[in-house]
Write a protein that holds these residues in place. Structure first.
Motif, PDB file in Angstrom:
ATOM      1  N   MET A 155       8.786   4.016   7.306  1.00 29.57           N
ATOM      2  CA  MET A 155      10.105   3.572   6.861  1.00 29.57           C
ATOM      3  C   MET A 155      10.031   2.726   5.590  1.00 29.57           C
ATOM      4  SD  MET A 155      12.029   4.938   9.151  1.00 29.57           S
ATOM      5  CE  MET A 155      10.823   6.260   9.309  1.00 29.57           C
ATOM      6  N   VAL A 156       8.828   2.339   5.212  1.00 31.09           N
ATOM      7  CA  VAL A 156       8.633   1.481   4.040  1.00 31.09           C
ATOM      8  C   VAL A 156       8.672   2.334   2.777  1.00 31.09           C
ATOM      9  CG1 VAL A 156       7.068  -0.149   2.893  1.00 31.09           C
ATOM     10  CG2 VAL A 156       7.253  -0.124   5.391  1.00 31.09           C
ATOM     11  N   PHE A 157       9.339   1.849   1.739  1.00 28.76           N
ATOM     12  CA  PHE A 157       9.528   2.599   0.495  1.00 28.76           C
ATOM     13  C   PHE A 157       8.216   3.112  -0.083  1.00 28.76           C
ATOM     14  CE2 PHE A 157       9.702   2.533  -4.200  1.00 28.76           C
ATOM     15  CZ  PHE A 157      10.654   3.505  -4.410  1.00 28.76           C
ATOM     16  N   SER A 158       7.217   2.253  -0.134  1.00 31.07           N
ATOM     17  CA  SER A 158       5.942   2.637  -0.749  1.00 31.07           C
ATOM     18  C   SER A 158       5.246   3.760   0.010  1.00 31.07           C
ATOM     19  CB  SER A 158       5.008   1.420  -0.827  1.00 31.07           C
ATOM     20  OG  SER A 158       4.749   0.907   0.476  1.00 31.07           O
ATOM     21  N   ILE A 159       5.542   3.897   1.303  1.00 34.49           N
ATOM     22  CA  ILE A 159       4.895   4.925   2.120  1.00 34.49           C
ATOM     23  C   ILE A 159       5.720   6.209   2.157  1.00 34.49           C
ATOM     24  CG2 ILE A 159       4.007   5.498   4.405  1.00 34.49           C
ATOM     25  CD1 ILE A 159       2.400   3.367   2.938  1.00 34.49           C
ATOM     26  N   VAL A 179       5.060   6.474  -8.156  1.00 34.69           N
ATOM     27  CA  VAL A 179       5.762   5.354  -7.505  1.00 34.69           C
ATOM     28  C   VAL A 179       4.997   4.908  -6.260  1.00 34.69           C
ATOM     29  CG1 VAL A 179       7.860   4.706  -6.259  1.00 34.69           C
ATOM     30  CG2 VAL A 179       8.020   5.998  -8.402  1.00 34.69           C
ATOM     31  N   HIS A 180       4.562   5.881  -5.453  1.00 33.62           N
ATOM     32  CA  HIS A 180       3.775   5.590  -4.248  1.00 33.62           C
ATOM     33  C   HIS A 180       2.524   4.792  -4.596  1.00 33.62           C
ATOM     34  CE1 HIS A 180       1.679   6.267  -0.462  1.00 33.62           C
ATOM     35  NE2 HIS A 180       0.688   6.860  -1.111  1.00 33.62           N
ATOM     36  N   TRP A 181       1.803   5.227  -5.611  1.00 31.68           N
ATOM     37  CA  TRP A 181       0.576   4.561  -6.032  1.00 31.68           C
ATOM     38  C   TRP A 181       0.862   3.116  -6.451  1.00 31.68           C
ATOM     39  CZ3 TRP A 181      -3.555   7.272  -9.557  1.00 31.68           C
ATOM     40  CH2 TRP A 181      -4.663   6.435  -9.711  1.00 31.68           C
ATOM     41  N   ILE A 182       1.841   2.938  -7.312  1.00 36.90           N
ATOM     42  CA  ILE A 182       2.146   1.604  -7.859  1.00 36.90           C
ATOM     43  C   ILE A 182       2.560   0.634  -6.753  1.00 36.90           C
ATOM     44  CG2 ILE A 182       3.766   0.309  -9.303  1.00 36.90           C
ATOM     45  CD1 ILE A 182       3.773   2.804 -11.178  1.00 36.90           C
ATOM     46  N   PHE A 183       3.423   1.078  -5.837  1.00 34.31           N
ATOM     47  CA  PHE A 183       3.948   0.164  -4.824  1.00 34.31           C
ATOM     48  C   PHE A 183       2.976  -0.068  -3.671  1.00 34.31           C
ATOM     49  CE2 PHE A 183       7.807   0.904  -7.123  1.00 34.31           C
ATOM     50  CZ  PHE A 183       8.547  -0.261  -6.934  1.00 34.31           C
ATOM     51  N   ARG A 185      -1.925  -0.518 -13.581  1.00 30.97           N
ATOM     52  CA  ARG A 185      -2.901  -0.009 -14.546  1.00 30.97           C
ATOM     53  C   ARG A 185      -3.513   1.332 -14.131  1.00 30.97           C
ATOM     54  NH1 ARG A 185      -8.111  -3.594 -15.939  1.00 30.97           N
ATOM     55  NH2 ARG A 185      -8.591  -2.963 -13.794  1.00 30.97           N
ATOM     56  N   GLY A 186      -3.941   1.450 -12.872  1.00 31.88           N
ATOM     57  CA  GLY A 186      -4.559   2.694 -12.423  1.00 31.88           C
ATOM     58  C   GLY A 186      -3.631   3.884 -12.552  1.00 31.88           C
ATOM     59  N   ALA A 187      -2.379   3.704 -12.132  1.00 32.51           N
ATOM     60  CA  ALA A 187      -1.405   4.789 -12.232  1.00 32.51           C
ATOM     61  C   ALA A 187      -1.142   5.158 -13.682  1.00 32.51           C
ATOM     62  CB  ALA A 187      -0.104   4.387 -11.536  1.00 32.51           C
ATOM     63  N   ILE A 188      -1.032   4.142 -14.543  1.00 30.01           N
ATOM     64  CA  ILE A 188      -0.782   4.398 -15.967  1.00 30.01           C
ATOM     65  C   ILE A 188      -1.926   5.188 -16.584  1.00 30.01           C
ATOM     66  CG2 ILE A 188      -0.668   3.295 -18.240  1.00 30.01           C
ATOM     67  CD1 ILE A 188       1.053   1.124 -17.003  1.00 30.01           C
ATOM     68  N   ILE A 189      -3.154   4.778 -16.285  1.00 32.53           N
ATOM     69  CA  ILE A 189      -4.332   5.463 -16.844  1.00 32.53           C
ATOM     70  C   ILE A 189      -4.316   6.942 -16.478  1.00 32.53           C
ATOM     71  CG2 ILE A 189      -6.845   5.667 -16.663  1.00 32.53           C
ATOM     72  CD1 ILE A 189      -6.927   2.599 -16.441  1.00 32.53           C
TER      73      ILE A 189
END
Length: 200
Positions: free
Chosen positions: A108-112, A157-161, A167-171
């Motif tokens: 139920m959590v946004f990041s998941i 979005v999943h990765w960042i949150f 940084r990792g997602a941007i790279i």
């Protein structure tokens, strides 16, 4: 001989499967390694996804070069492998969580749930990545496959949150963003030039 082996699609599939084999071996040696494998399997999935999505803009910008055509012929395999590593990513997550009530609560959590939604889209892409579905859907097949861009956004979005760092997602995603922007500029410039071309 080396060229023939390198061009063999079965050899390419073996190469794509190698990281999964190492991950499975690590899990067998130490079941507690599932936690570390969550991130590594996710990274492999993202890298393959970015590679698969980057092939089209590369071809449009650079033309039908031999190495690009080599990638074009393997794009479907790369995309399916990206889905496979996303499934592994989920598997390692479930193994690490252990308790189903916590898994349900986390869903139920946004990041998941952004990750679950991205995976659902990946599954649809993988299931429709065959010649039979292409013939059945015809022009609609390409429209359906464009959903993969929504999956890419959800994955970022999943990765960042989940990780709490950008940084990792941007790279990983910036090369694809640059390619897509360059492709849009290329298309706009080409169309603009055709409109300004004098009529004989």
């Amino acid at each position: 001989m080396i060229v023939r082996i390198w061009n063999n699609i079965h050899v390419f599939w073996v190469i794509l499967a190698l990281p999964a084999a190492f991950m499975a071996a690590a899990l067998v040696r130490d079941p507690a390694a599932a936690f570390d494998l969550i991130h590594s399997s996710g990274e492999v999935s993202v890298r393959l996804l970015v590679l698969a999505l980057g092939i089209s803009p590369l071809r449009q910008l650079l033309g039908p070069r031999r190495w690009i055509l080599w990638l074009v012929r393997r794009r479907r395999a790369i995309g399916v492998a990206a889905f496979g590593y996303a499934v592994l990513h989920l598997t390692f997550y479930l193994l690490d969580m252990v308790f189903w009530d916590q898994i349900v609560a986390d869903a139920m959590v946004f990041s998941i749930w952004t990750g679950y939604l991205a995976l659902a889209i990946f599954a649809l892409m993988a299931l429709t990545s065959n010649d039979g579905v292409m013939r059945l859907l015809r022009a609609n097949w390409k429209r359906l496959q464009r959903l993969v861009y929504a999956a890419a956004v959800l994955t970022a979005v999943h990765w960042i949150f989940v990780d709490g760092e950008v940084r990792g997602a941007i790279i990983h995603f910036v090369p694809l963003i640059i390619l897509e922007i360059a492709r849009m500029i290329h298309i706009f410039t080409k169309r603009h030039g055709q409109l300004r071309k004098p009529v004989p």
